[in-house]
Motif scaffolding. Sequence first.
Motif, PDB file in Angstrom:
ATOM      1  N   ALA A  40      -2.563  -1.564  -5.150  1.00  0.00           N
ATOM      2  CA  ALA A  40      -2.201  -0.401  -5.961  1.00  0.00           C
ATOM      3  C   ALA A  40      -2.899   0.808  -5.347  1.00  0.00           C
ATOM      4  CB  ALA A  40      -2.620  -0.584  -7.410  1.00  0.00           C
ATOM      5  N   ASP A  41      -2.130   1.811  -5.016  1.00  0.00           N
ATOM      6  CA  ASP A  41      -2.649   3.020  -4.362  1.00  0.00           C
ATOM      7  C   ASP A  41      -3.402   2.700  -3.076  1.00  0.00           C
ATOM      8  OD1 ASP A  41      -1.612   4.724  -6.347  1.00  0.00           O
ATOM      9  OD2 ASP A  41      -3.356   4.356  -7.626  1.00  0.00           O
ATOM     10  N   PRO A  61      -1.134  -3.969 -13.033  1.00  0.00           N
ATOM     11  CA  PRO A  61      -2.047  -3.222 -12.166  1.00  0.00           C
ATOM     12  C   PRO A  61      -2.107  -1.741 -12.554  1.00  0.00           C
ATOM     13  CG  PRO A  61      -0.085  -3.871 -10.956  1.00  0.00           C
ATOM     14  CD  PRO A  61       0.017  -4.484 -12.304  1.00  0.00           C
ATOM     15  N   LYS A  62      -1.020  -1.234 -13.167  1.00  0.00           N
ATOM     16  CA  LYS A  62      -0.949   0.132 -13.687  1.00  0.00           C
ATOM     17  C   LYS A  62      -0.161   0.087 -14.980  1.00  0.00           C
ATOM     18  CE  LYS A  62      -1.139   3.118  -9.669  1.00  0.00           C
ATOM     19  NZ  LYS A  62      -0.412   4.171  -8.960  1.00  0.00           N
ATOM     20  N   ASP A  63      -0.330   1.105 -15.812  1.00  0.00           N
ATOM     21  CA  ASP A  63       0.410   1.159 -17.070  1.00  0.00           C
ATOM     22  C   ASP A  63       1.907   1.192 -16.814  1.00  0.00           C
ATOM     23  OD1 ASP A  63      -1.900   1.140 -18.519  1.00  0.00           O
ATOM     24  OD2 ASP A  63      -2.006   3.318 -18.742  1.00  0.00           O
ATOM     25  N   CYS A 101       6.915  -1.258  -5.378  1.00  0.00           N
ATOM     26  CA  CYS A 101       7.361  -0.241  -6.312  1.00  0.00           C
ATOM     27  C   CYS A 101       6.805   1.075  -5.758  1.00  0.00           C
ATOM     28  CB  CYS A 101       6.834  -0.518  -7.717  1.00  0.00           C
ATOM     29  SG  CYS A 101       7.420   0.679  -8.924  1.00  0.00           S
ATOM     30  N   LEU A 102       7.645   1.807  -5.052  1.00  0.00           N
ATOM     31  CA  LEU A 102       7.181   3.002  -4.355  1.00  0.00           C
ATOM     32  C   LEU A 102       6.734   4.122  -5.281  1.00  0.00           C
ATOM     33  CD1 LEU A 102       9.625   3.084  -1.324  1.00  0.00           C
ATOM     34  CD2 LEU A 102       7.310   2.194  -1.454  1.00  0.00           C
ATOM     35  N   PRO A 103       7.444   4.417  -6.388  1.00  0.00           N
ATOM     36  CA  PRO A 103       6.947   5.483  -7.259  1.00  0.00           C
ATOM     37  C   PRO A 103       5.562   5.185  -7.853  1.00  0.00           C
ATOM     38  CG  PRO A 103       9.229   5.005  -7.776  1.00  0.00           C
ATOM     39  CD  PRO A 103       8.763   3.953  -6.820  1.00  0.00           C
ATOM     40  N   GLU A 104       5.289   3.924  -8.129  1.00  0.00           N
ATOM     41  CA  GLU A 104       3.995   3.543  -8.690  1.00  0.00           C
ATOM     42  C   GLU A 104       2.964   3.197  -7.618  1.00  0.00           C
ATOM     43  OE1 GLU A 104       2.844   3.268 -12.077  1.00  0.00           O
ATOM     44  OE2 GLU A 104       4.523   4.669 -12.141  1.00  0.00           O
ATOM     45  N   ARG A 105       3.408   3.104  -6.361  1.00  0.00           N
ATOM     46  CA  ARG A 105       2.557   2.770  -5.217  1.00  0.00           C
ATOM     47  C   ARG A 105       1.890   1.404  -5.394  1.00  0.00           C
ATOM     48  NH1 ARG A 105      -0.899   7.675  -3.256  1.00  0.00           N
ATOM     49  NH2 ARG A 105      -1.387   6.020  -1.810  1.00  0.00           N
ATOM     50  N   ILE A 106       2.723   0.400  -5.771  1.00  0.00           N
ATOM     51  CA  ILE A 106       2.250  -0.978  -5.937  1.00  0.00           C
ATOM     52  C   ILE A 106       3.014  -1.861  -4.953  1.00  0.00           C
ATOM     53  CG2 ILE A 106       2.080  -2.948  -7.503  1.00  0.00           C
ATOM     54  CD1 ILE A 106       1.955  -0.915  -9.791  1.00  0.00           C
ATOM     55  N   VAL A 107       2.295  -2.700  -4.221  1.00  0.00           N
ATOM     56  CA  VAL A 107       2.892  -3.586  -3.222  1.00  0.00           C
ATOM     57  C   VAL A 107       2.383  -5.002  -3.455  1.00  0.00           C
ATOM     58  CG1 VAL A 107       3.105  -4.100  -0.754  1.00  0.00           C
ATOM     59  CG2 VAL A 107       3.030  -1.723  -1.524  1.00  0.00           C
ATOM     60  N   ILE A 108       3.304  -5.970  -3.392  1.00  0.00           N
ATOM     61  CA  ILE A 108       2.944  -7.389  -3.429  1.00  0.00           C
ATOM     62  C   ILE A 108       3.308  -7.972  -2.069  1.00  0.00           C
ATOM     63  CG2 ILE A 108       3.305  -9.623  -4.515  1.00  0.00           C
ATOM     64  CD1 ILE A 108       4.349  -8.146  -6.972  1.00  0.00           C
ATOM     65  N   SER A 109       2.368  -8.664  -1.459  1.00  0.00           N
ATOM     66  CA  SER A 109       2.593  -9.267  -0.149  1.00  0.00           C
ATOM     67  C   SER A 109       2.188 -10.728  -0.191  1.00  0.00           C
ATOM     68  CB  SER A 109       1.772  -8.515   0.896  1.00  0.00           C
ATOM     69  OG  SER A 109       1.917  -9.110   2.152  1.00  0.00           O
ATOM     70  N   ILE A 110       3.022 -11.601   0.395  1.00  0.00           N
ATOM     71  CA  ILE A 110       2.752 -13.041   0.447  1.00  0.00           C
ATOM     72  C   ILE A 110       2.344 -13.402   1.874  1.00  0.00           C
ATOM     73  CG2 ILE A 110       3.728 -15.353   0.185  1.00  0.00           C
ATOM     74  CD1 ILE A 110       3.699 -14.048  -2.424  1.00  0.00           C
ATOM     75  N   SER A 111       1.297 -14.205   1.990  1.00  0.00           N
ATOM     76  CA  SER A 111       0.888 -14.703   3.302  1.00  0.00           C
ATOM     77  C   SER A 111       0.421 -16.147   3.153  1.00  0.00           C
ATOM     78  CB  SER A 111      -0.223 -13.835   3.891  1.00  0.00           C
ATOM     79  OG  SER A 111      -1.363 -13.878   3.062  1.00  0.00           O
ATOM     80  N   SER A 112       0.479 -16.868   4.256  1.00  0.00           N
ATOM     81  CA  SER A 112      -0.003 -18.252   4.238  1.00  0.00           C
ATOM     82  C   SER A 112      -1.353 -18.296   4.926  1.00  0.00           C
ATOM     83  CB  SER A 112       0.985 -19.181   4.937  1.00  0.00           C
ATOM     84  OG  SER A 112       0.970 -18.933   6.321  1.00  0.00           O
TER      85      SER A 112
END
Length: 122
Positions: A40-41, A61-63, A101-112
């Motif tokens: 987030a951010d 992570p954000k409202d 989510c670009l407007p909220e600046r939240i990214v989820i990334s998956i890695s092994s």
Amino acid sequence: MKKLFRKNDLIVIAVILAAALVLLIPNLSKKQSLTATVYADGEIVKIINLDEVKESYTFSPKDGTEICVENGAIYFTSAVCRDKLCVKSGKLYKNGQTAACLPERIVISISSGENSPDMLTY
């Protein structure tokens, strides 16, 4: 009329196929440990081992933005943005998948846990 394959040719083909199967089976049975990183951010908010999740839960992570975590998967359930592309991206359950989510600046990334390539080119 000449035969297409002789007996020795069929034996060689069978040995090559058997060797290929022996090399392929360990890769199919190996399960990768998946880790989800939520940003987030630009800062890491949470690191989740998806294989260790026993019960599904949600967190914000954000409202206004909710993320659901299940055993082996993570996804956006709601967001305050207009287009909801992050929610429409669906469940993330494979190495290398990402949702944002670009407007909220939240990214989820998956890695092994392994440094395996996503694609090979020759």
